[in-house]
Enzyme design. Structure first.
Site, short mmCIF file in Angstrom:
data_model
loop_
_atom_site.label_atom_id
_atom_site.label_comp_id
_atom_site.label_asym_id
_atom_site.label_seq_id
_atom_site.Cartn_x
_atom_site.Cartn_y
_atom_site.Cartn_z
N VAL A 103 4.67 7.33 -8.12
CA VAL A 103 4.01 6.98 -9.37
C VAL A 103 2.58 6.60 -8.97
O VAL A 103 2.38 5.66 -8.19
CB VAL A 103 4.71 5.81 -10.08
N SER A 104 1.61 7.34 -9.46
CA SER A 104 0.22 7.13 -9.04
C SER A 104 -0.28 5.76 -9.43
O SER A 104 0.27 5.10 -10.32
CB SER A 104 -0.68 8.20 -9.64
#
Length: 411
Positions: free
Chosen positions: A74-75
């Protein structure tokens, strides 16, 4: 009242994250801030991740390869906010996300509303399975999750008003271009000579033009169509040379050079902690030179005293009979001095060249407009830049041109 529980509740942490992103200028639009205040990020990360970590402005790894390296994540929220703001999403828009995880797709769904279309695609079945689970439990069953090669896009949902790539790409897929609406945008982290920039691309006749370019780091794209940077270990995984072009290097000679003396030279060029964008400009300038170039990635804890690059992930490096990389040292309370460290027979020449280029950047480009980045279809030639430095990178599907403004003396 139990204020400890309140301060660490998902709602409070989510509001704090949105407020921090807005205060730092990342959201740039009320709708983007509202999306971050609405979507429960803690429902899109592994159950082993605590609430405070889930709402930190950092990446969260969701899958690792056999070597322990992250293959999906998840950035970091700041870069997601940047990409969403750049995509310019409106209610009713059609959006393709390449690289799943679920969280950013949910943010997109909040921005495009019930009349919009959100398709998220990933080549890894484990990741699309998790994305489907996460989206359903967070209340976004209408987001379409597709298991497939994102390099091919997803034709059934085309044309898209925006295509957002959430992993490092070495090229711009022609499928993305053909599936884009005439006024649509492609937002992607594109690697150019080992350095990655998040570009906002718009159509201009037969090519694409970047309106924004932000230095960033993403997990590399997977699949047989991916064009990855080469990793040349110089000392195991502690010191690695990254290469982004077909030219061969003598890895053994470069590794052996580390056993010799290090040449240290220092530049009159300095930098303060108040201009982080200068690093992006300098890195891109150094990579734009028509000479052998790579980037050094090091584990600082395991190489202390041997190498000290300015950037431990992708530090600009000139190559020859040896190599020289950019470094810096602190010389004041908020002041650092640029320098170069060199190894091998050409160390003196390479370090001098590196500092000469840094001086030219400082004189002509540090305070000038940013370079123009254009993406041209394979088989076409970017316009020549008379009197302007230009980097041309040839990929499988496109040719990337980075064109700098003319030096001040020639304007």
């Amino acid at each position: 009242m139990d204020t400890t529980v309140e301060s660490t509740s998902p709602d409070r942490l989510r509001a704090d994250l949105a407020a921090r992103l807005t205060a730092k200028g990342w959201t740039r639009a009320p709708a983007v801030e509202r999306a971050f205040r609405t979507v429960p990020r803690h429902l899109f990360v592994p159950d082993t991740v605590g609430l405070e970590q889930a709402y930190a402005d950092e990446i969260v790894a969701t899958k690792r390869g056999p070597d322990g390296k992250t293959t999906s994540s998840v950035s970091a929220p700041w870069v997601q906010a940047f990409m969403l703001a750049e995509a310019g999403l409106k209610p009713g828009a059609r959006v393709l996300e390449v690289g799943s995880g679920g969280y950013q797709a949910a943010l997109i769904a909040e921005l495009v509303g019930p009349d919009g279309l959100v398709v998220t695609i990933d080549i890894d079945a484990d990741i699309t399975g998790l994305a489907r689970t996460y989206l359903d439990r967070a209340g976004y069953p209408h987001v379409q999750v597709v298991h497939g090669d994102g390099d091919l896009g997803h034709l059934p949902g085309a044309p898209y008003d925006a295509i957002i790539i959430t992993m490092e790409a070495g090229d711009v897929s022609p499928f993305w271009v053909t599936q884009l609406a005439p006024d649509g945008r492609i937002v992607l982290p594109l690697r150019m000579r080992t350095l990655t920039r998040c570009l906002t691309l718009h159509r201009r006749h037969d090519h694409l033009v970047a309106s924004r370019a932000l230095q960033c780091g993403f997990v590399p794209m997977q699949g047989e169509r991916s064009q990855l940077a080469r990793r040349i270990p110089l000392r195991g995984n502690d010191i690695v040379l990254l290469l982004d072009e077909p030219a061969e290097v003598d890895a053994d000679a470069l590794s052996s050079a580390l056993e010799g003396p290090r040449v240290d030279v220092w530049s009159p060029v300095t930098i303060t902690g108040d201009e982080p964008g200068a690093f992006e400009s300098l890195h891109l300038w150094l990579s734009s030179q028509p000479r052998p170039f790579g980037a050094l990635a090091v584990d600082r804890q395991r190489t202390e005293g041997l190498v000290d690059p300015q950037d431990r992930f992708t530090c600009p490096t000139l190559l020859g009979d040896g190599f020289a990389y950019l470094t810096m040292r602190k010389i004041g309370d908020n002041l650092w001095q640029f320098g170069a460290h060199g190894f091998g027979p050409d160390a003196h020449t390479l370090t001098t060249d590196l500092l000469d280029l840094t001086t030219i950047w400082d004189r002509d480009y540090r305070h000038a407009s940013t370079p123009k980045i254009t993406i041209h279809p394979h088989g076409t030639t970017p316009p020549a830049a008379t009197g302007q430095p230009q980097l041309v990178v040839t990929r499988r599907h496109t040719t990337i041109a980075v064109t700098w403004p003319a030096p001040r003396a020639h304007r």
